[in-house]
Write a protein that holds these residues in place. Structure first.
Motif: not given
Lengths: 347, 488
Positions: A295-296, A299, A304, A306, A309, A343
């Motif tokens: 996931v990081s 981002a 993705l 912010e 995230y 999301n």
């Protein structure tokens, strides 16, 4: 009767020790074992702890100890090294290593430890019992252990190690001198890896080492494993080969799982997660770390949003915590996957 | 006489519902009586729908029968003796066939009735006796081995209308006046369980002249044992706390109930926020299960039950009016498929853990790296020797066999032969690479590294040819590298 039992027990113990600590074929050993520090001086990092432990050695006496800290920072290594220096020539006969997470029942405490403690140390001032991963013992067993610790103070000392001291009952904590082991610092890992590389005649550049240190996150065991795995691929260890090893060693399909969930295919994502965890046997901790990294990354490269995230980070962090508290990590991770659904609709 | 007995069917014609099964049993009985052996019958269905009644009706046709139910101890020895003997000793009357009725076979206790399931399996396999078995839970583990050997007949609940008409008949015979809706209510709340319906009727109607809706208050909703899928269906379909709580009174492991509810949440719930909220409750329930296990304070279970039951039930905004097929969790087939591999992993991890001073868990975390290390023949051989791994255990790390025999001999004897060239060049490199390392640290400018790397790569590619060349090229590579560094 009892004496015979004890004799047999001790004999067994000696045999066990002989195989466990035998260095004869350490040439073939994986590097984590081959390069395990043998003395307190050799131990990498944990300077303050080592300093105090050496003082115990000098005095020839020690209280019950508790080593707490994350994985791969030297708890077991320090314990064995300490036992060697403390107990001298006959340390093997007077040192009992029990891995609590494998034999963590109350029976272990009652039988193995008892029969070991009951006998007086021969050739050493006292005996040492090393109990690994005590936080994995049930509370019942911990209470039984507490009694043993009280009863055999004259003949034996305990070294307990754990990842989380919060999972140890208070009475045990209060009976121990507690040492907190911290993640090994980057420059210390670099030094050790360079030493190993030299001894093994390995060609490695500093960028590769730095890359290993980055992935190891202060875990010496992981660092050495990455180094050896990288070296087995070819003559030379480069940043690329390290990257390759690290990505190969990662749980598979995490990216797919995350993307499926983000696309709204919850059942598909869940099925894949179950495959990875049940069939491939990936641990919950590994999965949650991996999901976080994935996931990081998304981002960072902008795929993705912010805000999404940061909400996900909150959920991932909570899941990480719940995995440790709950009974089934997979259920917790499935619950985390549902957080990816909303999301996907929000953007 | 209890009404349930008084009004129980006296022959097959009087049996309500499950017509097909009735015929099957009749045919089966005839077969046996005509001397044909036939597969034994396993009747599965919820309580109170006439399984035992049917078995007893069938028993009437035989000259004798033995019945063993949950109140009898049913261990291996006892079953073998009772049934074994009964089959040997021929009946004095008639044709000597004895019917064996085994009630509640899913209730054979693991400990008390040790070996019971095994004994039944054996007897069924022999197939010499007419046997009728009854069970409630079609998903019971104890039935899995039995089912394929038997003619398994699933009995359905009795339809409400059939119950209504039976209750009316009883009322007429007993001379009790009734209101239509009271009878309907009784039939409905019995949930297809005839026995309960008749019992309930007896409670409110016996000795009365008339029954009204007030009498219904007397009856508390029954605490029956619910099938796990009924539980899950209620949890997902209902929003009524009372019904959900009653449904959660199911006799299964909490983690198992949790698993089945979890499995079916996304199959019933459609809105994302409902799935999320339901899963949040599941997550919390799992927390309490974990806490109960860790602390041995099992009173935490009550929170877990409430969260996974009512918590999930209330997560939906409205109940769905649709039919969704509830399924067993997909993890069970996954688990059983990977069992062999997991056992192997455990075995190997234990072996290795002994030498690595680590628990199984810690060792398993190193498996991915081990897999990479095992790709190299030489390292694989070394590690396999060190950990004393058997061939099948090595398979955990690599699919190919290690060329053990070859690599065993070669490096040991002829150190200059082809396989060990790697080693040799490695050794020859020790000193030079040391230098390189030291130098690179001194001159730790990133530029030099990147240049070094590109240089290395080009050399490496060309060095992949023959092994003899390799060695010489390696040397040249080293010299090139050190030259390069000196230049800096």
């Amino acid at each position: 009767m009892n004496r015979d039992l004890d004799k047999n027990y001790i004999r067994q113990q000696l045999i066990n020790n002989a195989t466990q600590y035998e260095n004869g074929d350490s040439m073939n050993a994986p590097w984590v074992e081959k390069y395990r520090p043998q003395t307190l001086d050799e131990v990498v990092g944990q300077e303050h702890t080592i300093l105090r432990l050496k003082r115990y050695v000098k005095e020839g006496n020690m209280p019950n100890l508790m080593f707490t800290g994350p994985a791969g920072v030297g708890k077991t290594t320090t314990s064995i090294a300490l036992a060697k220096e403390m107990l001298g020539e006959y340390w093997r006969q007077n040192f009992l290593e029990l891995n609590a997470s494998d034999a963590r029942g109350i029976d272990t405490v009652r039988n193995d430890i008892k029969s070991f403690c009951r006998l007086k140390a021969v050739g050493s001032p006292f005996r040492i019992i090393f109990l690994d991963e005590v936080d994995n013992m049930t509370k019942d067993a911990q209470h039984a252990l507490r009694r043993e610790m009280e009863m055999y103070t004259k003949t034996s000392s305990f070294i307990l190690s754990c990842n989380y001291s919060s999972k140890i009952i208070d009475p045990i904590q209060s009976r121990c001198a507690i040492f907190r082991f911290v993640p090994v610092k980057g420059h210390q890992i670099i030094k050790r890896l360079e030493y190993i590389a030299q001894t093994e005649g390995l060609k490695i550049d500093i960028a590769a080492i730095e890359s290993i240190v980055y992935f190891a996150e202060g875990d010496m065991r992981r660092a050495v494993n990455i180094l050896q795995a990288s070296s087995s691929a070819g003559e030379e260890v480069t940043e690329e080969s390290v990257d390759e090893v690290v990505s190969k060693a990662k749980p598979k399909d995490v990216k797919k799982i995350v993307n499926k969930a983000l696309d709204g295919d919850f059942i598909g994502a869940r099925e894949l997660l179950r495959d990875v965890m049940v069939v491939q046997g990936t641990s919950g901790e590994d999965m949650v770390t991996q999901i976080y990294q994935e996931v990081s990354k998304m981002a960072l490269d902008g795929s993705l949003n912010e805000d999404i995230y940061i909400n996900l980070v909150e959920s991932i962090g909570e899941t990480d915590y719940r995995i440790r508290e709950g009974s089934n990590p997979r259920i917790q991770l499935e619950a985390l996957l549902t957080k990816f659904l909303i999301n996907s609709k929000a953007d | 006489m209890l009404w349930t007995e008084k009004y129980s069917p006296k022959n097959f014609d009087e049996v309500i519902g499950n017509v097909k099964i009735k015929d099957e049993i009749l045919n089966w009985t005839e077969d046996w009586l005509l001397g044909k052996t036939s597969q034994c019958i396993l009747l599965i269905g919820p309580p109170g729908i006439g399984k035992t009644t049917m078995a007893h009706l069938a028993a009437k046709e035989f000259s004798e029968y033995i019945e063993l139910n949950a109140s009898d101890k049913r261990s291996y020895d006892i079953l073998k003796n009772t049934i074994g003997e009964s089959s040997l000793s021929k009946s004095l009357y008639g044709d000597g066939l004895k019917l064996i009725i085994l009630d509640e076979v899913d209730g054979i206790h693991g400990n008390e009735d040790r070996g019971g399931t095994r004994a039944i399996n054996q007897i069924v396999k022999e197939g010499k006796h007419p046997i009728i078995m009854m069970a409630n839970d079609p998903y019971s583990k104890r039935l899995q081995s039995l089912k394929p050997k038997c003619n398994t007949l699933i009995m359905r609940k009795v339809h409400t209308n059939s119950i209504v008409s039976l209750l009316k008949k009883i009322c007429v015979k007993e001379g009790v006046e009734f209101e239509e809706h009271v009878i309907r209510n009784l039939a409905k709340r019995s949930n297809g369980d005839l026995r309960t319906a008749i019992n309930d009727l007896e409670v409110i109607a016996r000795g009365q002249e008339k029954i009204t809706s007030e009498d219904l208050e007397l009856l508390s909703s029954k605490d029956d044992i619910v099938n796990i899928f009924d539980t899950v269906r209620t949890v997902l379909k209902s929003k009524d706390p009372k019904r959900v709580r009653a449904a959660m009174r199911v006799d299964s492991e909490p983690s198992f109930i949790l698993e089945i509810i979890t499995e079916n949440i996304p199959k019933e719930y459609e809105k994302v926020n409902e799935i999320q909220s339901a899963y949040e409750k599941i997550s919390q329930a799992d927390l309490y299960l974990g806490r109960a296990f860790n602390t041995r304070i099992y009173t935490y279970w009550k929170y877990a039950f409430e969260l996974m039951g009512l918590g999930v039930a209330l997560s939906k905004a409205e109940t769905y009016k649709k039919f969704s097929r509830l399924t067993n969790s997909s993890i069970f087939p996954k688990l059983s498929k990977s069992r062999g591999n997991r056992n192997l992993e455990d075995k190997v991890a234990e072996k290795m853990g002994h030498k690595l001073h680590a628990s199984k868990k810690v060792v398993k975390e190193q498996f991915p790296y081990m897999k990479i290390m095992f790709e190299n023949d030489e390292t694989a051989h070394e590690l396999a020797t060190y950990f004393d791994l058997a061939d099948d255990e090595v398979k955990l790390f690599r699919s190919r066999k290690i060329k053990v025999k070859k690599s065993k001999k070669k490096p040991a004897k002829s150190s200059k032969s082809t396989t060990s060239s790697k080693k040799l060049s490695g050794e020859s490199k020790v000193e030079t690479s040391k230098k390189v390392d030291v130098e690179s640290k001194v001159s730790s400018k990133k530029k030099s590294h990147s240049k070094n790397k590109t240089e290395d790569k080009t050399v490496k590619k060309s060095s992949k040819d023959t092994k003899n060349e390799k060695e010489s090229e390696n040397n040249s590579k080293d010299s090139q590298m050190s030259l390069f560094n000196f230049n800096k």
